[in-house]
Design a protein around this motif. Structure first.
Motif, PDB file in Angstrom:
ATOM      1  N   ASP A  57       0.829  -1.203   0.000  1.00  0.00           N
ATOM      2  CA  ASP A  57       0.000   0.000   0.000  1.00  0.00           C
ATOM      3  C   ASP A  57       0.863   1.252   0.000  1.00  0.00           C
ATOM      4  OD1 ASP A  57      -2.489  -1.302   0.051  1.00  0.00           O
ATOM      5  OD2 ASP A  57      -2.374  -1.558   2.215  1.00  0.00           O
ATOM      6  N   LEU A  58       0.452   2.198  -0.793  1.00  0.00           N
ATOM      7  CA  LEU A  58       1.050   3.524  -0.807  1.00  0.00           C
ATOM      8  C   LEU A  58       0.328   4.317   0.286  1.00  0.00           C
ATOM      9  CD1 LEU A  58       2.905   5.615  -2.112  1.00  0.00           C
ATOM     10  CD2 LEU A  58       1.168   5.951  -3.877  1.00  0.00           C
ATOM     11  N   VAL A  59       1.005   4.531   1.400  1.00  0.00           N
ATOM     12  CA  VAL A  59       0.368   5.096   2.591  1.00  0.00           C
ATOM     13  C   VAL A  59       0.556   6.611   2.679  1.00  0.00           C
ATOM     14  CG1 VAL A  59       0.295   4.981   5.117  1.00  0.00           C
ATOM     15  CG2 VAL A  59       0.653   2.899   3.802  1.00  0.00           C
ATOM     16  N   ILE A  60       1.768   7.072   2.386  1.00  0.00           N
ATOM     17  CA  ILE A  60       2.053   8.510   2.395  1.00  0.00           C
ATOM     18  C   ILE A  60       2.789   8.864   1.107  1.00  0.00           C
ATOM     19  CG2 ILE A  60       3.276  10.412   3.536  1.00  0.00           C
ATOM     20  CD1 ILE A  60       2.994   8.928   6.173  1.00  0.00           C
ATOM     21  N   TRP A  61       2.346   9.943   0.476  1.00  0.00           N
ATOM     22  CA  TRP A  61       3.001  10.462  -0.717  1.00  0.00           C
ATOM     23  C   TRP A  61       3.477  11.869  -0.393  1.00  0.00           C
ATOM     24  CZ3 TRP A  61       4.893   8.649  -5.056  1.00  0.00           C
ATOM     25  CH2 TRP A  61       5.204   9.524  -6.091  1.00  0.00           C
ATOM     26  N   ASN A  62       4.785  12.057  -0.336  1.00  0.00           N
ATOM     27  CA  ASN A  62       5.377  13.310   0.109  1.00  0.00           C
ATOM     28  C   ASN A  62       4.807  13.637   1.488  1.00  0.00           C
ATOM     29  OD1 ASN A  62       7.122  13.629  -2.149  1.00  0.00           O
ATOM     30  ND2 ASN A  62       5.374  14.302  -3.355  1.00  0.00           N
ATOM     31  N   ASP A  63       4.016  14.691   1.628  1.00  0.00           N
ATOM     32  CA  ASP A  63       3.440  15.021   2.934  1.00  0.00           C
ATOM     33  C   ASP A  63       1.953  14.671   3.025  1.00  0.00           C
ATOM     34  OD1 ASP A  63       5.844  16.044   3.996  1.00  0.00           O
ATOM     35  OD2 ASP A  63       5.507  17.940   2.945  1.00  0.00           O
ATOM     36  N   GLU A  64       1.424  13.989   2.030  1.00  0.00           N
ATOM     37  CA  GLU A  64      -0.002  13.674   1.972  1.00  0.00           C
ATOM     38  C   GLU A  64      -0.263  12.249   2.482  1.00  0.00           C
ATOM     39  OE1 GLU A  64      -3.519  13.224  -1.414  1.00  0.00           O
ATOM     40  OE2 GLU A  64      -1.458  13.634  -2.038  1.00  0.00           O
ATOM     41  N   VAL A  65      -1.049  12.144   3.550  1.00  0.00           N
ATOM     42  CA  VAL A  65      -1.438  10.832   4.078  1.00  0.00           C
ATOM     43  C   VAL A  65      -2.589  10.310   3.218  1.00  0.00           C
ATOM     44  CG1 VAL A  65      -2.340   9.559   6.052  1.00  0.00           C
ATOM     45  CG2 VAL A  65      -0.711  11.429   6.414  1.00  0.00           C
ATOM     46  N   LEU A  66      -2.333   9.209   2.519  1.00  0.00           N
ATOM     47  CA  LEU A  66      -3.321   8.646   1.601  1.00  0.00           C
ATOM     48  C   LEU A  66      -4.213   7.619   2.287  1.00  0.00           C
ATOM     49  CD1 LEU A  66      -0.928   8.097  -1.438  1.00  0.00           C
ATOM     50  CD2 LEU A  66      -2.419  10.063  -0.987  1.00  0.00           C
ATOM     51  N   LYS A  67      -3.705   6.989   3.330  1.00  0.00           N
ATOM     52  CA  LYS A  67      -4.458   5.939   4.029  1.00  0.00           C
ATOM     53  C   LYS A  67      -4.441   6.229   5.531  1.00  0.00           C
ATOM     54  CE  LYS A  67      -4.453   2.467   0.657  1.00  0.00           C
ATOM     55  NZ  LYS A  67      -5.243   1.299   0.524  1.00  0.00           N
ATOM     56  N   PRO A  68      -5.276   7.151   5.986  1.00  0.00           N
ATOM     57  CA  PRO A  68      -5.262   7.529   7.404  1.00  0.00           C
ATOM     58  C   PRO A  68      -5.557   6.357   8.342  1.00  0.00           C
ATOM     59  CG  PRO A  68      -6.668   9.022   6.137  1.00  0.00           C
ATOM     60  CD  PRO A  68      -6.207   7.940   5.212  1.00  0.00           C
ATOM     61  N   ALA A  69      -6.436   5.457   7.945  1.00  0.00           N
ATOM     62  CA  ALA A  69      -6.747   4.308   8.801  1.00  0.00           C
ATOM     63  C   ALA A  69      -5.525   3.408   8.964  1.00  0.00           C
ATOM     64  CB  ALA A  69      -7.923   3.518   8.231  1.00  0.00           C
ATOM     65  N   ASP A  70      -4.774   3.228   7.895  1.00  0.00           N
ATOM     66  CA  ASP A  70      -3.571   2.385   7.956  1.00  0.00           C
ATOM     67  C   ASP A  70      -2.497   3.018   8.828  1.00  0.00           C
ATOM     68  OD1 ASP A  70      -4.933   0.805   6.192  1.00  0.00           O
ATOM     69  OD2 ASP A  70      -3.433   0.858   4.617  1.00  0.00           O
ATOM     70  N   ILE A  71      -2.305   4.318   8.673  1.00  0.00           N
ATOM     71  CA  ILE A  71      -1.217   4.985   9.379  1.00  0.00           C
ATOM     72  C   ILE A  71      -1.433   4.948  10.893  1.00  0.00           C
ATOM     73  CG2 ILE A  71      -2.012   7.384   9.451  1.00  0.00           C
ATOM     74  CD1 ILE A  71       1.415   6.307   8.252  1.00  0.00           C
ATOM     75  N   SER A  72      -2.657   4.755  11.317  1.00  0.00           N
ATOM     76  CA  SER A  72      -2.942   4.710  12.757  1.00  0.00           C
ATOM     77  C   SER A  72      -2.744   3.314  13.356  1.00  0.00           C
ATOM     78  CB  SER A  72      -4.373   5.191  13.024  1.00  0.00           C
ATOM     79  OG  SER A  72      -5.299   4.268  12.479  1.00  0.00           O
ATOM     80  N   ARG A  73      -2.469   2.334  12.523  1.00  0.00           N
ATOM     81  CA  ARG A  73      -2.266   0.978  13.047  1.00  0.00           C
ATOM     82  C   ARG A  73      -0.973   0.888  13.842  1.00  0.00           C
ATOM     83  NH1 ARG A  73      -4.804  -2.536   8.092  1.00  0.00           N
ATOM     84  NH2 ARG A  73      -6.931  -1.981   8.610  1.00  0.00           N
ATOM     85  N   ARG A  74      -1.028   0.144  14.917  1.00  0.00           N
ATOM     86  CA  ARG A  74       0.072   0.081  15.887  1.00  0.00           C
ATOM     87  C   ARG A  74       1.384  -0.381  15.247  1.00  0.00           C
ATOM     88  NH1 ARG A  74       1.901   2.372  20.177  1.00  0.00           N
ATOM     89  NH2 ARG A  74       3.487   1.089  21.092  1.00  0.00           N
ATOM     90  N   TYR A  75       1.325  -1.377  14.364  1.00  0.00           N
ATOM     91  CA  TYR A  75       2.568  -1.908  13.813  1.00  0.00           C
ATOM     92  C   TYR A  75       3.315  -0.866  12.979  1.00  0.00           C
ATOM     93  CZ  TYR A  75       0.158  -2.839   9.359  1.00  0.00           C
ATOM     94  OH  TYR A  75      -0.535  -2.716   8.189  1.00  0.00           O
ATOM     95  N   ILE A  76       2.601   0.070  12.387  1.00  0.00           N
ATOM     96  CA  ILE A  76       3.276   1.113  11.622  1.00  0.00           C
ATOM     97  C   ILE A  76       4.064   2.008  12.571  1.00  0.00           C
ATOM     98  CG2 ILE A  76       2.952   3.160  10.184  1.00  0.00           C
ATOM     99  CD1 ILE A  76       0.814   1.651   8.664  1.00  0.00           C
TER     100      ILE A  76
END
Length: 123
Positions: free
Chosen positions: A95-114
């Motif tokens: 998954d492409l989660v962040i592009w430069n400074d843009e969070v594309l997948k906010p739900a994913d970025i909040s997951r503990r393992y990240i």
């Protein structure tokens, strides 16, 4: 130069699939670095096996859409099929989660393992 944060996950033949994923990503992108790995229990009851997760940072001159298409192409090359998820199988998910400074997948970025893997990522 664009900077992308990728989230990689697999729950089938995990070590082999992660190695192959690295080979394909390395051949697609010139500058890439990887985090440590972590094993997590799946989000969602229909998944059968734990996931092996990893983050990667890619630096590229390609645009966001081209990078996204390249990631989906790698998933297909590795044998990912649309009906696998219904069976609880994830050969590879990139998954492409962040592009430069843009969070594309906010739900994913909040997951503990990240959050756990980010400190090990060589930026």
């Amino acid at each position: 130069m664009n900077k992308a944060l990728l989230c990689i996950g697999t729950n089938e033949d995990t070590e082999t699939n992660l190695r192959l994923c690295h080979q394909l990503l390395n051949s697609s992108f010139g500058e890439i670095s990887y985090s440590d790995t972590s094993v997590t229990t799946p989000y969602g009851a229909h998944y059968k096996n734990d996931f092996l997760n990893q983050l990667a940072v890619v630096y590229t001159d390609q645009d966001k859409e081209k990078v996204h298409l390249q990631l989906k192409s790698i998933e297909r090359q590795m044998g990912r099929e649309s009906h696998d998820k219904e069976k609880g199988i994830v050969k590879i998910d990139i998954d492409l989660v962040i592009w430069n400074d843009e969070v594309l997948k906010p739900a994913d970025i909040s997951r503990r393992y990240i959050a756990d893997l980010l400190p090990s990522l060589k930026k």
